[in-house]
Design a protein around this motif. Sequence first.
Motif, PDB file in Angstrom:
ATOM      1  N   ALA A 198       0.831  -1.208   0.000  1.00 31.30           N
ATOM      2  CA  ALA A 198       0.000   0.000   0.000  1.00 31.30           C
ATOM      3  C   ALA A 198       0.866   1.260   0.000  1.00 31.30           C
ATOM      4  CB  ALA A 198      -0.945  -0.019   1.204  1.00 31.30           C
ATOM      5  N   GLU A 199       1.973   1.219   0.788  1.00 35.15           N
ATOM      6  CA  GLU A 199       2.864   2.382   0.817  1.00 35.15           C
ATOM      7  C   GLU A 199       3.492   2.607  -0.563  1.00 35.15           C
ATOM      8  OE1 GLU A 199       4.204   1.963   5.526  1.00 35.15           O
ATOM      9  OE2 GLU A 199       5.611   1.488   3.917  1.00 35.15           O
ATOM     10  N   ASP A 200       3.921   1.457  -1.172  1.00 36.36           N
ATOM     11  CA  ASP A 200       4.522   1.595  -2.511  1.00 36.36           C
ATOM     12  C   ASP A 200       3.517   2.157  -3.525  1.00 36.36           C
ATOM     13  OD1 ASP A 200       6.521  -1.463  -2.227  1.00 36.36           O
ATOM     14  OD2 ASP A 200       6.839   0.578  -1.441  1.00 36.36           O
ATOM     15  N   GLN A 201       2.284   1.653  -3.500  1.00 37.35           N
ATOM     16  CA  GLN A 201       1.269   2.122  -4.443  1.00 37.35           C
ATOM     17  C   GLN A 201       0.936   3.601  -4.210  1.00 37.35           C
ATOM     18  OE1 GLN A 201      -2.043  -0.539  -4.063  1.00 37.35           O
ATOM     19  NE2 GLN A 201      -1.172  -2.075  -5.467  1.00 37.35           N
ATOM     20  N   GLU A 202       0.920   3.999  -2.929  1.00 34.55           N
ATOM     21  CA  GLU A 202       0.633   5.413  -2.633  1.00 34.55           C
ATOM     22  C   GLU A 202       1.724   6.314  -3.208  1.00 34.55           C
ATOM     23  OE1 GLU A 202       0.135   6.162   1.479  1.00 34.55           O
ATOM     24  OE2 GLU A 202      -0.349   8.299   1.217  1.00 34.55           O
ATOM     25  N   ILE A 203       2.987   5.889  -3.067  1.00 35.86           N
ATOM     26  CA  ILE A 203       4.092   6.688  -3.616  1.00 35.86           C
ATOM     27  C   ILE A 203       3.972   6.790  -5.140  1.00 35.86           C
ATOM     28  CG2 ILE A 203       6.592   6.760  -3.955  1.00 35.86           C
ATOM     29  CD1 ILE A 203       6.879   5.435  -1.178  1.00 35.86           C
ATOM     30  N   VAL A 204       3.714   5.630  -5.782  1.00 34.98           N
ATOM     31  CA  VAL A 204       3.658   5.599  -7.254  1.00 34.98           C
ATOM     32  C   VAL A 204       2.481   6.416  -7.779  1.00 34.98           C
ATOM     33  CG1 VAL A 204       3.322   4.114  -9.261  1.00 34.98           C
ATOM     34  CG2 VAL A 204       4.879   3.416  -7.434  1.00 34.98           C
ATOM     35  N   THR A 205       1.264   6.179  -7.233  1.00 36.16           N
ATOM     36  CA  THR A 205       0.085   6.884  -7.752  1.00 36.16           C
ATOM     37  C   THR A 205       0.175   8.384  -7.499  1.00 36.16           C
ATOM     38  OG1 THR A 205      -1.067   6.391  -5.662  1.00 36.16           O
ATOM     39  CG2 THR A 205      -1.421   4.884  -7.529  1.00 36.16           C
ATOM     40  N   GLY A 206       0.737   8.777  -6.339  1.00 40.47           N
ATOM     41  CA  GLY A 206       0.878  10.212  -6.060  1.00 40.47           C
ATOM     42  C   GLY A 206       1.829  10.886  -7.040  1.00 40.47           C
ATOM     43  N   ALA A 207       3.000  10.265  -7.283  1.00 39.68           N
ATOM     44  CA  ALA A 207       3.978  10.869  -8.196  1.00 39.68           C
ATOM     45  C   ALA A 207       3.449  10.913  -9.632  1.00 39.68           C
ATOM     46  CB  ALA A 207       5.296  10.090  -8.136  1.00 39.68           C
ATOM     47  N   VAL A 208       2.835   9.796 -10.071  1.00 41.29           N
ATOM     48  CA  VAL A 208       2.305   9.770 -11.438  1.00 41.29           C
ATOM     49  C   VAL A 208       1.151  10.756 -11.591  1.00 41.29           C
ATOM     50  CG1 VAL A 208       1.125   8.338 -13.155  1.00 41.29           C
ATOM     51  CG2 VAL A 208       3.053   7.407 -11.860  1.00 41.29           C
ATOM     52  N   GLY A 209       0.294  10.860 -10.561  1.00 45.13           N
ATOM     53  CA  GLY A 209      -0.820  11.812 -10.631  1.00 45.13           C
ATOM     54  C   GLY A 209      -0.325  13.245 -10.748  1.00 45.13           C
ATOM     55  N   GLU A 210       0.717  13.616  -9.949  1.00 45.64           N
ATOM     56  CA  GLU A 210       1.265  14.969 -10.055  1.00 45.64           C
ATOM     57  C   GLU A 210       1.856  15.219 -11.438  1.00 45.64           C
ATOM     58  OE1 GLU A 210       2.520  15.477  -5.323  1.00 45.64           O
ATOM     59  OE2 GLU A 210       4.056  15.427  -6.895  1.00 45.64           O
TER      60      GLU A 210
END
Length: 691
Positions: A386-398
């Motif tokens: 979940a932590e990894d997915q949060e990092i990835v989705t946040g960076a890609v979304g920005e």
Amino acid sequence: MTVAGLAIAVLLLFGFTAVVFETRSAVGELSDQSALAQANAEGNQVKSDIATFEATARTLASTMSNLHGKGARDRSIATAVLKTDLLKSKVALGAWTMIAPDQWDGPDVGKGGQPGTSKDGNFRPYWVKNNGTVAQIPNNAAEGYNKPFFRKSFESGDGAILDPYMFDAGGRTVLMTSITQPVRSGNRVIGVAGLDMELSSISERLSKLKPFGTGRVTLLSANAIWVANPDAARLGKLYADPGLDDVKAAIASGETRVLTDIEVDGVPTRRVIRPVAFQGLNTTWAVVLDVPEATIASPAHRMAWQLVIGGLVIVGAVLVSLFYAAGGIIGRPMGKLSEAVDRLAKGEDVAIPELGRQDEIGTMARAADVFRQAAAEKADADRRLAEDQEIVTGAVGEGLNALRQGDLTREITEAFPSGYLALKDNFNAALAELRHMIGAVANSANGIKTGSAEIAQASEDLARRTEANAASLEETSAALVQIDQRLRASAHAASQTVLRADEALLTVSGGRDVADEAVQAMGRVSDSARGIDSVIEGLDKIAFQTRVLAMNAAVEAGRAGDAGRGFAVVADLVSALAMRSEEEAKRAREQLTATQSDIGTAVEAVQRVDGAFANISGGVTEVHSLLGQMAADNQAQSVAITQISAAVSTMDHSTQQNAAMVEETSAAARNLTTEAATLNNNTARFDTGEL
């Protein structure tokens, strides 16, 4: 397990929905930009096609104006010029001129039989091209002066283009329009010149276009009449689809509009209305580009289905794995182990009893302990995932949000887990390539804008100089036509004078014969004085006839002008001699009783008259020779002037064609400048990190 599966499904649903929404928005925006670019291109092509005909019509009206202004108002010449301009055009079906009553060469009454003239004498020639041949047809409809094709340009003094209309051309019905220009004489409009243009070539070309594979391109006139449409039944008819008010508003304002959520032939369609202004004709048409909404939305729909299917596969795999794992650790409930397992299933962290036993219960206890440990490890793994997915989705979304706002410099700099490094590298590489491409496009747009502006300025300068040369050649041609007409008139007058000189020679020869007869009569009078009275009467008649001939010769010399001055002097001498003959006859009649010596004196006088006639005959012969030479010289000069006039006329037409081509080039350069500016404005939305 069910809650975990539902949670994963909800997360995937939200993520996929955001991606699909952004994709659909980007696809719609890019589709509108592409459709607008194609509509602009087709609008420029239509404007170029109409500009060619407008330049031809303007040249035709200018030629008619120059002919009238220079006084070359021969109707046959003007009608022939009209036919020549029609032959030069490949797609024009007709060329015509309508001059207001009594405005071309004076009153029209009694001129019904002249070339290009109606039965009531009005000058309105009309040439029509049919199956490769050009024929002149009568234009006897006097009410045409009240029709729009005459009134619009005649009243406004500017060029005009008519709404399309159906016309029977050689047994086939075609869609046509007419381009008109005013014919001027000084500052006054005296009529209208026009070209009839077939619109089938424009309609066929636009009907072949298929934007996005399923779209279509059509064309509307200023009053929302279909000029081009794949449905032939709609040609020449009023726009009857939804959005008529928006179409008229776009044409009136000259601003492009996009109509959404409309149905065309039962299909939801996105419609782009791109106005096309014809500056020289004070008219605006509109290019209409239709694209089905399903065609635009299909990429987003395909991506949505792919994401949904992928999410279902992931959720199903997780649930199956969980169910298999649970099935592997469920055993027969036994005492404390069952209670511990129940508490463990409730999420409590409890120690599994009986781990040290070596029997079946111990085996199951150890199995339960393994399950406990596996559950703890799985929870830790889920937390890390979940932590990894949060990092990835946040960076890609920005990164995607910055890209949507046009910022091409926002790369992903956060540290990604090892399983997502490829996603980070691919995103940054794609962003770098896009930044490089947009920067190159912006630099090219600036270069195109500068070059096209220079080309447009040079083309406009060349067009002005070419138009000035064309006007000078037209004036020279008109002057040569006038000189040719005057030389022809002079040659004709000289020929008539030669004929009159021949008649005078015959008259003088007859006078000499009469003088000889008088001498013989005087000889007989010497023998008989009784015949003197008859001789005197004959001399009196001869004198009278000589005076009459002298008067006729003087009249003809006056008609000949400067060329007949010498002949007038001779006529005066003949008249004077006739008067002297009358005086001699009078004195002879008074001296009937005179002596034979007086009769001899009369004989000598008659002989002197014969000598004078001989001198007159020689002078008239010399005048006859000079007049013949003058007539031949005038004829040769007339032929030379005619050849020069034809050459100058050919140069004039060539120069006018060059002027029209330069104007077309200038218009194309201005359009290129506009398109380069539009491209530059679009690329300026993106931040590439370069100044």
